[in-house]
Write an enzyme that holds these catalytic residues in place. Structure first.
Site, PDB file in Angstrom:
ATOM      1  N   ARG A 101       0.857  -1.190   0.000  1.00  0.00           N
ATOM      2  CA  ARG A 101       0.000   0.000   0.000  1.00  0.00           C
ATOM      3  C   ARG A 101       0.888   1.232   0.000  1.00  0.00           C
ATOM      4  O   ARG A 101       1.733   1.380   0.893  1.00  0.00           O
ATOM      5  CB  ARG A 101      -0.889   0.048   1.241  1.00  0.00           C
ATOM      6  CG  ARG A 101      -1.645  -1.235   1.495  1.00  0.00           C
ATOM      7  CD  ARG A 101      -3.133  -1.075   1.369  1.00  0.00           C
ATOM      8  NE  ARG A 101      -3.770  -2.378   1.449  1.00  0.00           N
ATOM      9  CZ  ARG A 101      -4.788  -2.672   2.261  1.00  0.00           C
ATOM     10  NH1 ARG A 101      -5.276  -1.743   3.050  1.00  0.00           N
ATOM     11  NH2 ARG A 101      -5.317  -3.877   2.256  1.00  0.00           N
TER      12      ARG A 101
ATOM     13  N   HIS B 259       1.143   1.591  10.181  1.00  0.00           N
ATOM     14  CA  HIS B 259       1.072   1.418   8.729  1.00  0.00           C
ATOM     15  C   HIS B 259       2.463   1.252   8.144  1.00  0.00           C
ATOM     16  O   HIS B 259       3.384   1.960   8.521  1.00  0.00           O
ATOM     17  CB  HIS B 259       0.436   2.637   8.058  1.00  0.00           C
ATOM     18  CG  HIS B 259      -1.031   2.776   8.316  1.00  0.00           C
ATOM     19  ND1 HIS B 259      -1.519   3.554   9.323  1.00  0.00           N
ATOM     20  CD2 HIS B 259      -2.100   2.206   7.696  1.00  0.00           C
ATOM     21  CE1 HIS B 259      -2.859   3.479   9.317  1.00  0.00           C
ATOM     22  NE2 HIS B 259      -3.225   2.665   8.350  1.00  0.00           N
TER      23      HIS B 259
ATOM     24  N   SER C 128     -10.530  -6.633   8.560  1.00  0.00           N
ATOM     25  CA  SER C 128     -11.775  -6.225   7.911  1.00  0.00           C
ATOM     26  C   SER C 128     -12.268  -7.364   7.047  1.00  0.00           C
ATOM     27  O   SER C 128     -11.467  -8.077   6.448  1.00  0.00           O
ATOM     28  CB  SER C 128     -11.544  -5.014   7.000  1.00  0.00           C
ATOM     29  OG  SER C 128     -11.401  -3.852   7.752  1.00  0.00           O
TER      30      SER C 128
HETATM   31  P1  ATP Z   1      -6.568   1.171   8.335  1.00  0.00           P
HETATM   32  O1  ATP Z   1      -7.897   1.853   8.336  1.00  0.00           O
HETATM   33  O2  ATP Z   1      -6.112   0.756   9.698  1.00  0.00           O
HETATM   34  O3  ATP Z   1      -5.517   1.862   7.569  1.00  0.00           O
HETATM   35  P2  ATP Z   1      -7.666  -0.400   6.217  1.00  0.00           P
HETATM   36  O4  ATP Z   1      -9.094  -0.480   6.579  1.00  0.00           O
HETATM   37  O5  ATP Z   1      -7.202   0.557   5.194  1.00  0.00           O
HETATM   38  O6  ATP Z   1      -6.781  -0.211   7.553  1.00  0.00           O
HETATM   39  P3  ATP Z   1      -7.928  -3.045   5.104  1.00  0.00           P
HETATM   40  O7  ATP Z   1      -7.975  -2.780   3.650  1.00  0.00           O
HETATM   41  O8  ATP Z   1      -9.181  -3.295   5.823  1.00  0.00           O
HETATM   42  O9  ATP Z   1      -7.126  -1.847   5.801  1.00  0.00           O
HETATM   43  O10 ATP Z   1      -6.850  -4.220   5.348  1.00  0.00           O
HETATM   44  C1  ATP Z   1      -7.045  -5.312   6.223  1.00  0.00           C
HETATM   45  C2  ATP Z   1      -6.091  -5.245   7.405  1.00  0.00           C
HETATM   46  O11 ATP Z   1      -4.738  -5.127   6.971  1.00  0.00           O
HETATM   47  C3  ATP Z   1      -6.279  -4.039   8.304  1.00  0.00           C
HETATM   48  O12 ATP Z   1      -7.304  -4.273   9.236  1.00  0.00           O
HETATM   49  C4  ATP Z   1      -4.938  -3.886   8.952  1.00  0.00           C
HETATM   50  O13 ATP Z   1      -4.795  -4.755  10.063  1.00  0.00           O
HETATM   51  C5  ATP Z   1      -3.978  -4.351   7.883  1.00  0.00           C
HETATM   52  N1  ATP Z   1      -3.377  -3.208   7.180  1.00  0.00           N
HETATM   53  C6  ATP Z   1      -3.956  -2.427   6.256  1.00  0.00           C
HETATM   54  N2  ATP Z   1      -3.108  -1.494   5.779  1.00  0.00           N
HETATM   55  C7  ATP Z   1      -1.944  -1.696   6.426  1.00  0.00           C
HETATM   56  C8  ATP Z   1      -0.656  -1.064   6.380  1.00  0.00           C
HETATM   57  N3  ATP Z   1      -0.413  -0.057   5.553  1.00  0.00           N
HETATM   58  N4  ATP Z   1       0.326  -1.541   7.179  1.00  0.00           N
HETATM   59  C9  ATP Z   1       0.090  -2.582   8.018  1.00  0.00           C
HETATM   60  N5  ATP Z   1      -1.093  -3.218   8.112  1.00  0.00           N
HETATM   61  C10 ATP Z   1      -2.107  -2.790   7.330  1.00  0.00           C
HETATM   62 MG    MG Z   2     -10.312  -2.031   7.055  1.00  0.00          MG
END
Ligand code: ATP
Ligand code: MG
Length: 435
Positions: free
Chosen positions: A214, A223, A361
């Site tokens: 990401r 993150h 999620s």
């Molecule tokens: P957040 O709101 O915390 O940035 P997200 O809702 O964008 O997370 P999801 O797309 O739901 O992230 O990704 C599933 C899971 O992956 C998240 O719940 C989180 O635990 C993990 N995750 C997401 N982005 C990151 C990141 N940049 N670094 C580390 N872990 C991440």
């Molecule tokens: Mg999420």
């Protein structure tokens, strides 16, 4: 081999036996008539005793040349000793210097002087020689084993999906483009599309532990631009409760596994793992919002990081460190999440929160082709770019659901560490591409 025994394979009752140990010179102590080397290997420490009158000239000469963190192999006799911490020490016949370390060292290894995170990460190979740092990664390894054991016991098949792809599942803003021969491709943000396509195959329960990318410009302690995603997807679910049951059991069983098998490492870290109370509460988004608002907060259509923290506090007071938030407004959730027709405007999306932070999620997915296409359009996505994915929904796609969980967040939170970088060997963020 340059060693016959690790430090933890020697005991006082081996008095008189000949062994060869190898590792790094942790400390050098010189009291004139008697000198000591404290040798560190992967398993712990060994005291090498060098009484001037009882060792060869060669051994004394080698001792004089040694620097801290040099690599040596020591052959000698095990001597039972009440004065040594481990109850034994080694009287060397031969010390072979395998590699002499330069001085000064770029950082302290003893843990007595705390180094800045950047210094530690720039010198990660040395940082990892510290007991507490090594303990984290030994525990991380146990978390992986714990998850795999649990998933396999539940008949899930471990898969690996491509990390270079043509379309992103989670929106365009955070994609890393890569030049792919004569076209552009992207590093995948999650295995979402691929794990769902497999629900239309005979592999109807799958999981993957792999990298996700990401382009996160946000500078936070949770993150990274490359993280490890633990994903599962399961077909023939009755509703999203089946997904929550699996996620809940997975978390609890994994934590129990690490707690049971990671005792020595947890002791070094001075941490205990708390097993969350079950069943995890399943709170509808509107109810969570209500709880926060009666606590004096104003909440929008989604929970902000601050809202999540505040809810974490409220739930902790009720004795819960892990809980689900369900039924989010459909608008806030990705196209592949199923809408709730009985409660228009809401969806079958779930988040798993752990210590007041989002850990995972997921939810029930939209498996009906026409509904999926109209949801895509609603989100301003062009179904043409997703033909490879949509095709899997035309020829027999069972109802299904799953979650994506941030593996490092799980390890970080379970071990009560403050920064996600603590649990990644070579973290990648906006500012860090080396080492
Ligand atoms: P957040 O709101 O915390 O940035 P997200 O809702 O964008 O997370 P999801 O797309 O739901 O992230 O990704 C599933 C899971 O992956 C998240 O719940 C989180 O635990 C993990 N995750 C997401 N982005 C990151 C990141 N940049 N670094 C580390 N872990 C991440
Ligand atoms: Mg999420």
């Amino acid at each position: 081999m340059l060693r016959t025994h690790y430090s933890n394979q020697i005991s006082p009752d081996m008095d008189g036996e000949t062994v060869t140990v190898a590792g790094w010179v942790y400390e050098l102590r010189d009291f004139g008539g008697v000198k000591f080397i404290i040798l560190r290997d992967r398993q712990g420490y060994i005291q090498i005793v060098i009484p001037r009158k009882r060792v060869s000239e060669d051994v004394l000469e080698t001792f004089g040349k040694l620097t801290k963190e040099s690599v040596v192999s020591v052959s000698g006799t095990v001597k039972k000793s009440d004065k040594a911490k481990a109850g034994f020490e080694i009287l060397p016949e031969k010390i072979e210097v395998l590699n002499l370390a330069e001085t000064p060292l770029p950082m302290d290894v003893s843990g007595k002087i705390e180094s800045e995170m950047d210094t530690r990460l720039d010198n990660r190979f040395i940082d990892l020689r510290q007991d507490k740092v090594r303990a984290i990664f030994m525990l991380r390894d146990l978390f992986l084993t714990g998850i795999r054991n649990f998933m396999k016991e539940n008949q899930f098949v471990e898969i690996n999906t491509p990390k270079i792809a043509a379309a992103g599942a989670e929106g365009g803003a955070s994609l890393f483009p890569v030049q792919y021969f004569d076209q552009w491709a992207f590093l995948t943000q999650s295995p979402q599309l691929y794990k769902q396509m497999l629900m239309a195959s005979s592999l109807d329960k799958v999981f993957e532990i792999g990298p996700a990318f990401r382009a996160e410009p946000s500078d936070t302690s949770r993150h990274l631009s490359e993280f490890t995603s633990f994903d599962f997807e399961m077909a023939y679910i009755s509703d999203y409760n089946d997904v929550m049951d699996l996620a809940e059991n997975m978390l609890v069983e994994t934590l129990k596994y690490v707690k049971k098998n990671g005792k020595p490492w947890l002791e070094i870290l001075e941490r205990d793992i708390e097993i969350p109370k079950t069943p995890f509460p399943r709170i509808k988004f509107e109810d969570a919002k209500g709880m926060l608002e009666s606590d004096g907060r104003r909440v929008g259509n989604d929970l902000s990081t601050e809202d999540e923290k505040a809810l974490g506090k409220i739930m902790a007071e009720k004795g819960h460190i892990a809980y689900f938030i369900t039924d989010y407004p459909e608008e806030e959730k990705p196209f592949y999440i199923m809408e709730n027709d009985e409660n228009p405007g809401y969806s079958f999306a779930i988040d798993l929160d752990y210590y007041g932070e989002e850990l995972a999620s997921g939810g029930q997915r939209e498996h009906r082709y026409n509904r999926l296409v109209s949801r895509m359009k609603k989100k301003n996505l062009d179904p043409k770019n997703f033909e490879f994915y949509l095709k899997a929904f035309k020829y027999g796609m069972p109802p299904h659901g799953g979650v994506g969980l941030g593996f490092e967040r799980m390890v970080m939170k379970a071990l009560n560490l403050k920064n996600i970088r603590e649990v990644v060997l070579f973290p990648r963020d906006q500012w860090r591409l080396v080492p």
